[in-house]
Design a protein around this motif. Structure first.
Motif, PDB file in Angstrom:
ATOM      1  N   LEU A 189      -6.968 -41.982  15.755  1.00  0.00           N
ATOM      2  CA  LEU A 189      -5.570 -42.069  16.160  1.00  0.00           C
ATOM      3  C   LEU A 189      -5.201 -43.507  16.523  1.00  0.00           C
ATOM      4  O   LEU A 189      -4.114 -43.987  16.158  1.00  0.00           O
ATOM      5  CB  LEU A 189      -5.330 -41.138  17.343  1.00  0.00           C
ATOM      6  CG  LEU A 189      -3.883 -40.996  17.830  1.00  0.00           C
ATOM      7  CD1 LEU A 189      -2.960 -40.585  16.687  1.00  0.00           C
ATOM      8  CD2 LEU A 189      -3.809 -39.982  18.961  1.00  0.00           C
ATOM      9  N   ALA A 190      -6.098 -44.212  17.208  1.00  0.00           N
ATOM     10  CA  ALA A 190      -5.837 -45.617  17.551  1.00  0.00           C
ATOM     11  C   ALA A 190      -5.663 -46.459  16.292  1.00  0.00           C
ATOM     12  O   ALA A 190      -4.775 -47.324  16.232  1.00  0.00           O
ATOM     13  CB  ALA A 190      -6.977 -46.161  18.411  1.00  0.00           C
ATOM     14  N   SER A 194      -2.255 -48.379  15.237  1.00  0.00           N
ATOM     15  CA  SER A 194      -2.290 -49.821  15.002  1.00  0.00           C
ATOM     16  C   SER A 194      -1.723 -50.165  13.629  1.00  0.00           C
ATOM     17  O   SER A 194      -0.953 -51.123  13.482  1.00  0.00           O
ATOM     18  CB  SER A 194      -3.730 -50.329  15.123  1.00  0.00           C
ATOM     19  OG  SER A 194      -3.811 -51.705  14.834  1.00  0.00           O
ATOM     20  N   ALA A 195      -2.092 -49.359  12.620  1.00  0.00           N
ATOM     21  CA  ALA A 195      -1.600 -49.615  11.261  1.00  0.00           C
ATOM     22  C   ALA A 195      -0.084 -49.466  11.177  1.00  0.00           C
ATOM     23  O   ALA A 195       0.574 -50.122  10.357  1.00  0.00           O
ATOM     24  CB  ALA A 195      -2.275 -48.669  10.285  1.00  0.00           C
ATOM     25  N   ARG A 196       0.483 -48.636  12.034  1.00  0.00           N
ATOM     26  CA  ARG A 196       1.933 -48.418  12.046  1.00  0.00           C
ATOM     27  C   ARG A 196       2.644 -49.352  13.023  1.00  0.00           C
ATOM     28  O   ARG A 196       3.856 -49.281  13.177  1.00  0.00           O
ATOM     29  CB  ARG A 196       2.241 -46.971  12.436  1.00  0.00           C
ATOM     30  CG  ARG A 196       1.936 -45.934  11.344  1.00  0.00           C
ATOM     31  CD  ARG A 196       2.271 -44.546  11.842  1.00  0.00           C
ATOM     32  NE  ARG A 196       2.201 -43.551  10.781  1.00  0.00           N
ATOM     33  CZ  ARG A 196       3.186 -42.681  10.507  1.00  0.00           C
ATOM     34  NH1 ARG A 196       4.312 -42.729  11.191  1.00  0.00           N
ATOM     35  NH2 ARG A 196       3.049 -41.791   9.554  1.00  0.00           N
ATOM     36  N   GLY A 197       1.868 -50.186  13.709  1.00  0.00           N
ATOM     37  CA  GLY A 197       2.455 -51.093  14.677  1.00  0.00           C
ATOM     38  C   GLY A 197       2.946 -50.413  15.928  1.00  0.00           C
ATOM     39  O   GLY A 197       3.884 -50.893  16.581  1.00  0.00           O
ATOM     40  N   ALA A 251       3.396 -38.333  23.742  1.00  0.00           N
ATOM     41  CA  ALA A 251       3.990 -39.637  23.422  1.00  0.00           C
ATOM     42  C   ALA A 251       3.910 -39.991  21.940  1.00  0.00           C
ATOM     43  O   ALA A 251       4.707 -40.796  21.459  1.00  0.00           O
ATOM     44  CB  ALA A 251       3.320 -40.738  24.254  1.00  0.00           C
ATOM     45  N   VAL A 252       2.967 -39.416  21.226  1.00  0.00           N
ATOM     46  CA  VAL A 252       2.784 -39.742  19.808  1.00  0.00           C
ATOM     47  C   VAL A 252       3.322 -38.603  18.964  1.00  0.00           C
ATOM     48  O   VAL A 252       2.951 -37.437  19.184  1.00  0.00           O
ATOM     49  CB  VAL A 252       1.292 -39.973  19.478  1.00  0.00           C
ATOM     50  CG1 VAL A 252       1.102 -40.258  17.992  1.00  0.00           C
ATOM     51  CG2 VAL A 252       0.740 -41.123  20.312  1.00  0.00           C
ATOM     52  N   PRO A 253       4.203 -38.873  18.011  1.00  0.00           N
ATOM     53  CA  PRO A 253       4.720 -37.796  17.158  1.00  0.00           C
ATOM     54  C   PRO A 253       3.586 -37.058  16.448  1.00  0.00           C
ATOM     55  O   PRO A 253       2.591 -37.668  16.026  1.00  0.00           O
ATOM     56  CB  PRO A 253       5.611 -38.540  16.161  1.00  0.00           C
ATOM     57  CG  PRO A 253       5.964 -39.824  16.834  1.00  0.00           C
ATOM     58  CD  PRO A 253       4.782 -40.183  17.687  1.00  0.00           C
ATOM     59  N   ASN A 254       3.747 -35.754  16.321  1.00  0.00           N
ATOM     60  CA  ASN A 254       2.687 -34.958  15.701  1.00  0.00           C
ATOM     61  C   ASN A 254       2.437 -35.332  14.248  1.00  0.00           C
ATOM     62  O   ASN A 254       1.342 -35.125  13.734  1.00  0.00           O
ATOM     63  CB  ASN A 254       3.009 -33.470  15.829  1.00  0.00           C
ATOM     64  CG  ASN A 254       2.560 -32.907  17.169  1.00  0.00           C
ATOM     65  OD1 ASN A 254       1.573 -33.350  17.747  1.00  0.00           O
ATOM     66  ND2 ASN A 254       3.300 -31.929  17.674  1.00  0.00           N
TER      67      ASN A 254
END
Length: 292
Positions: A189-190, A194-197, A251-254
């Protein structure tokens, strides 16, 4: 004609079923399986973890409120649910740790604690059981006790000489541990964030997992269930005393979570049927033999 596949998940408190394996249960319900959650305690001694719910009228009626929350979560997931009837042990703190309250779930003999679970197994007749590892997933006394009674019930529910009067014997075919928070999941997930900024809200959680002294169970079974992640989150939010809807869990979209790690994960502990790991299905080796 095939009979329905049946899955039982054993949990310590209301809300555990929505944070561990919820999307898996929703997937199997959607596929026509029957799913039963057995909640060993009422969560009476649980903390209020959502600041918005920290009010006197909530605190004074926490047992009834947690049951109502469980009802809402059950409806969202589409599962059956029943309470085993034991009293929450609480999470002791201090050094040395204080003794557990008299009569609470974690203080009971395993044979006594397992009795209502054996009865549930014999009535529901699950093919597969999900439970915690010997450390309880994390070392809460009720989680550890839930592990102990699950193992004992799996071994004795099919014994006609054990627990007379609690129903006809029934032997479940497979038992799994939840592998709910593998470090690899948060590392994936990290990397995706990171790849998506995007910021990673799980940094602190990842450090806790790395530092935690606990068994590392091999993931033998990965159940693809990302299409049900939203349902799992809705069920978790239903436990309003236990989760902050503005907290980092949401906090992170599914869709991002699904890209990084689209499965919920398990470790196969016992199997009476032939199966090969790695698996993609909790009912692997079961489906072929289930007939009416």
């Amino acid at each position: 004609m095939s009979e329905p596949l049946r899955l039982m998940a054993v949990h310590a408190h209301p809300d555990d079923e929505s944070s561990k394996g919820a999307a898996t249960m929703a997937r199997y319900v959607d596929e026509g399986a029957e799913v039963l959650v057995v909640t060993m305690t009422g969560g009476e001694r649980g903390d209020i973890l959502n600041p918005a719910m920290e009010r006197p009228e909530i605190r004074e009626n926490i047992a009834e409120i947690r049951k109502a929350e469980m009802d809402r979560a059950r409806e969202i997931l589409g599962v059956h649910q029943e309470f085993a009837g034991f009293v929450d042990s609480g999470l002791p703190e201090g050094d040395p740790l204080p003794p557990l309250p008299d009569g609470c779930f974690a203080t009971l003999p395993v044979e006594e604690g397992a009795a209502p679970l054996v009865e549930s197994i014999r009535r529901f007749r699950p093919h597969v059981i999900l439970t915690y590892d010997e450390n309880g997933g994390y070392p809460h006394p009720d989680h550890i006790m839930a592990h102990k009674v699950s193992m004992h019930a799996f071994d004795t529910a099919g014994d006609p000489d054990a627990y007379p009067g609690l129903g006809d014997p029934w032997q479940p075919l497979k038992l799994y541990y939840f592998v709910s928070f593998p470090p690899e999941r948060f590392e994936a997930l990290a990397a995706t964030l990171s790849a998506r900024g995007l910021e990673n809200p799980f940094e602190g959680w990842m450090k806790r997992i790395r530092d935690r002294d606990r068994p590392r169970w091999e993931i033998t079974t990965r159940v693809h269930c990302s299409e049900h992640f939203d349902t799992a989150h809705d069920a978790l939010r239903a436990h309003a005393t236990q989760v902050d809807p503005n907290g980092f869990w949401f906090a992170v979209p599914n869709e991002v979570v699904a890209e990084a790690w689209p499965t919920e994960d398990y470790h196969l502990v016992r199997s009476i049927v032939d199966t090969e790991v790695p698996e993609k299905d909790l009912f692997a080796g079961v489906r072929e033999g289930v007939r009416a």
